[in-house]
Motif scaffolding. Sequence first.
Motif, short mmCIF file in Angstrom:
data_model
loop_
_atom_site.label_atom_id
_atom_site.label_comp_id
_atom_site.label_asym_id
_atom_site.label_seq_id
_atom_site.Cartn_x
_atom_site.Cartn_y
_atom_site.Cartn_z
N CYS A 33 -61.94 -51.74 36.13
CA CYS A 33 -60.78 -52.60 35.89
C CYS A 33 -59.49 -51.91 36.31
O CYS A 33 -58.65 -52.51 37.00
N TYR A 34 -59.35 -50.65 35.94
CA TYR A 34 -58.14 -49.90 36.30
C TYR A 34 -58.03 -49.71 37.80
O TYR A 34 -56.94 -49.84 38.38
N CYS A 35 -59.16 -49.44 38.46
CA CYS A 35 -59.16 -49.27 39.91
C CYS A 35 -58.78 -50.57 40.62
O CYS A 35 -58.04 -50.55 41.62
N VAL A 36 -59.27 -51.70 40.11
CA VAL A 36 -58.92 -53.00 40.68
C VAL A 36 -57.42 -53.26 40.53
O VAL A 36 -56.76 -53.73 41.46
N ILE A 37 -56.89 -52.94 39.33
CA ILE A 37 -55.46 -53.12 39.09
C ILE A 37 -54.65 -52.27 40.07
O ILE A 37 -53.68 -52.75 40.67
N LEU A 38 -55.05 -51.01 40.24
CA LEU A 38 -54.36 -50.13 41.19
C LEU A 38 -54.45 -50.68 42.61
O LEU A 38 -53.44 -50.73 43.34
N LEU A 39 -55.63 -51.12 42.99
CA LEU A 39 -55.86 -51.58 44.36
C LEU A 39 -55.02 -52.81 44.70
O LEU A 39 -54.29 -52.81 45.70
N VAL A 40 -55.10 -53.85 43.85
CA VAL A 40 -54.43 -55.11 44.20
C VAL A 40 -52.91 -54.98 44.10
O VAL A 40 -52.17 -55.55 44.93
N ASN A 41 -52.42 -54.24 43.11
CA ASN A 41 -50.98 -54.07 42.98
C ASN A 41 -50.40 -53.21 44.09
O ASN A 41 -49.38 -53.55 44.69
N VAL A 42 -51.06 -52.08 44.38
CA VAL A 42 -50.57 -51.19 45.43
C VAL A 42 -50.64 -51.90 46.78
O VAL A 42 -49.75 -51.72 47.62
N ALA A 43 -51.68 -52.72 47.01
CA ALA A 43 -51.82 -53.43 48.28
C ALA A 43 -50.63 -54.34 48.53
O ALA A 43 -50.06 -54.36 49.63
N ILE A 44 -50.21 -55.09 47.51
CA ILE A 44 -49.08 -56.00 47.67
C ILE A 44 -47.77 -55.22 47.81
O ILE A 44 -46.91 -55.56 48.62
N ILE A 45 -47.62 -54.16 47.03
CA ILE A 45 -46.40 -53.34 47.10
C ILE A 45 -46.24 -52.73 48.49
O ILE A 45 -45.17 -52.80 49.10
N VAL A 46 -47.33 -52.15 49.01
CA VAL A 46 -47.29 -51.53 50.35
C VAL A 46 -47.01 -52.59 51.41
O VAL A 46 -46.25 -52.34 52.36
N THR A 47 -47.60 -53.76 51.26
CA THR A 47 -47.37 -54.86 52.21
C THR A 47 -45.88 -55.22 52.26
O THR A 47 -45.30 -55.38 53.34
#
Length: 309
Positions: A33-47
Motif C-alpha cells: 500500500c505504501y509503495c503504491v502511494i509513493l508510486l502514484v503520487n511521485v509519478a504525477i508530481i514528476v509529470t
Amino acid sequence: MMSNVSIINLLTVSALNETMNHRIVLFSLTLLCYCVILLVNVAIIVTIVLDRSLHEPMYILLCVFFLNGLFGATGFYPHFLSYVLSPVHVISYAGCVFQALVLNSFAGCDLSILAVMAYDRYLAICRPLQYHSIMTKQKILSLVCFSCISTFCIVSVNIILTSRLKLCSSNIDRLFCGNWIIVTLACPSADTTVNSIVSYLTIFFYVFHGFYIFGTYMFLMKSCINSLESRNKFMQTCVPHFVSLITFLVAVLFDLMHMRFGSKDTSQTLQNFFSIEFLIIPPIMNPLIYGFKTTKIRQTVLLFLKVKN
C-alpha cells in the motif's frame, strides 16, 4: 521538557494485539500500500514538474496536494511497519506528539489546499478574462504558504496545549497518535477546558473550509448549466477536486461515526481499518482520479510512457 509534563515517557499501542498472528501478511499488504502511494503520487508530481505546459496554477496546486499526501503517508506507514515487525509495540511520548503534529497537519492542509483549488476553479470558470492577472505564480505561492503555515500554527497550538496535560494512562488503542488521542490519556483531574475550546474552534475553522468548497462547486455547477464549454471545463477540472473532497470527508467521518456509535464488539481489525481509511484511500485514489480525469495530465503521462517504450 517532556519529563516535566508527564512521568510517562513510553506509550503502548494495543491496537495490533489481534493481528500479530498474521504479521507477515499485514506487513506485506501495508508495504504494498505504501509503495503504491509513493508510486502514484511521485509519478504525477514528476509529470507536473517536468512538463512546462503544466506549470499553471491548477497543476501547481495539484503538485502541492500530492506532496501533502506523501507527507501524511510518510508520517504513518514507516512507523506502522516497524510496529508490525517488532514484538513490542511502543512509541515514545515525544514521538507520539510529533506523529500527532504530522498527521493533524496533513489533514488540515488537505482541506486548506482543496479550498484554494475551489477558489482557483471559480476564477477560471467565472472570471476567465481576469484569471491570469489574478492567479499569478506569486499569488499561488502566497496562498499555498498561507494554507500550510496557518494549518501548522493551528495544529501546533493544539499540540502545545495537549503537551501540558499530565498523563495517567499509557495505552493507545489506535494505530497512530493524534491530538485528541493524547488528550484521552490525560488524568481525570486534568483541566482540559482550554483544550476543548481550541479544538472546537479548530473544527469550526475547517468545517467552514468544507462549506466554502461545497458552496463554491454548487455555484459553479449552477453557472455552467447553460454553457457547453463551461460544463466541459467543470467536468474536467472541478469534478476531480470534488471527488477528492468527498473521498477525504467520507473516510474521516466514517471513522468519527464509528468511534461515536460503533459497537464495542466490532473486531479490532475492522476498527483499525476504519481508523486509517483516510491514510489509505485518499492518498491512492487522488492521483488516480486526477491522472485519469484531467486530460492534460493523462495525455502527458501517456506521452512519457510512449517515449520510454
